[in-house]
Design an enzyme around this catalytic site. Structure first.
Site, PDB file in Angstrom:
ATOM      1  N   LEU A 168       0.861  -1.173   0.000  1.00  0.00           N
ATOM      2  CA  LEU A 168       0.000   0.000   0.000  1.00  0.00           C
ATOM      3  C   LEU A 168       0.902   1.228   0.000  1.00  0.00           C
ATOM      4  O   LEU A 168       1.924   1.265   0.683  1.00  0.00           O
ATOM      5  CB  LEU A 168      -0.905   0.020   1.245  1.00  0.00           C
ATOM      6  N   ASP A 169       0.531   2.234  -0.770  1.00  0.00           N
ATOM      7  CA  ASP A 169       1.318   3.465  -0.823  1.00  0.00           C
ATOM      8  C   ASP A 169       1.373   4.127   0.543  1.00  0.00           C
ATOM      9  O   ASP A 169       0.496   3.934   1.390  1.00  0.00           O
ATOM     10  CB  ASP A 169       0.726   4.435  -1.845  1.00  0.00           C
ATOM     11  N   ALA A 170       2.409   4.933   0.749  1.00  0.00           N
ATOM     12  CA  ALA A 170       2.573   5.619   2.032  1.00  0.00           C
ATOM     13  C   ALA A 170       1.382   6.512   2.351  1.00  0.00           C
ATOM     14  O   ALA A 170       0.990   6.661   3.517  1.00  0.00           O
ATOM     15  CB  ALA A 170       3.857   6.444   2.021  1.00  0.00           C
TER      16      ALA A 170
END
Length: 240
Positions: A168-170
């Protein structure tokens, strides 16, 4: 393997956010139910059995016999020397008995209950963690701009070398699966396995039929502009 047979995997949704829309990927894991009953503390502190005295209980999964200090090391409680110290100081309980002999033989099987410094644990040959990742964490052991998602895990889990199954992206939050089961991770994430995934998205603007048609025909990503990715199905749902 028996471990793989006992798990049922169904990819669904967990939520992933950015500035303009919300994407999600759910991973629902069916694991064994943990027995809530707790072992009673024995008054025989430092009790130890010889190998000959240790017998297998009926109707119980049989595991390999290993020394207690080695088992604790495998479960992430430090080096072999550090684990021996924990045991010799009387801080380790195995299924209700306090053990002070590092060479005490235990049957290493999933579900084996033990305590370390009054904290309850269960032996797991493989570790599976479902974590709701907050915004501002990177799914990397070597983050560049944000803290690592691994910092959210207990030290005993970190040292086992668990990895994220997917990322998952930051700037996003959502359900994240972490495990040290390499076979499972490969089965879920490898493109060769063609594991279907269901994504649920909440958009900032109304979903149009044109958008759905575009998703069905295929879109390209910034990091893979040469590849066309198309959804097998794309439908609009109200009140997600």
């Amino acid at each position: 393997s028996n471990e793989m047979q006992c798990r049922e995997w169904l990819l669904r949704s967990a939520f992933v956010r950015n500035a303009s829309h919300c994407w999600g990927l759910r991973a629902l894991v069916s694991l064994r139910k943990i027995n809530d009953s707790q072992p009673t503390r024995s008054s025989a502190r430092g009790f130890c059995q010889s190998e000959a005295q240790q017998t297998k209980a009926p109707n119980r999964a049989v595991g390999k016999r290993i020394q207690l200090d080695k088992m604790l090391q495998q479960q992430g409680f430090g080096t072999r020397k550090e684990c021996r110290i924990l045991i010799e100081e009387g801080l380790v309980d195995v299924e209700g008995e306090w053990i002070d002999d590092p060479k005490y033989l235990v049957e290493a099987r999933d579900g084996l209950k033990f305590k370390v410094d009054e904290e309850d644990w269960e032996y797991r040959e493989k570790t599976y963690v479902l974590l709701h990742k907050p915004v501002g964490y990177e799914c990397s052991s070597k983050p560049t701009h944000h803290p690592s998602v691994f910092d959210l895990l207990p030290p005993q889990i970190q040292v086992r070398g668990v990895q994220c199954v997917g990322r998952l992206d930051a700037e996003t939050s959502g359900l994240l699966l972490l495990t040290d089961d390499g076979q499972l991770s490969q089965a879920v994430t490898s493109p060769k396995r063609k594991q279907p995934k269901i994504y649920q998205a909440t958009l900032k603007y109304p979903v149009t039929e044109l958008l759905l048609q575009t998703l069905r025909r295929g879109v390209t990503l910034k990091d893979a502009p040469e590849e066309l990715l198309a959804a097998q199905e794309a439908e609009r749902e109200d009140d997600l």
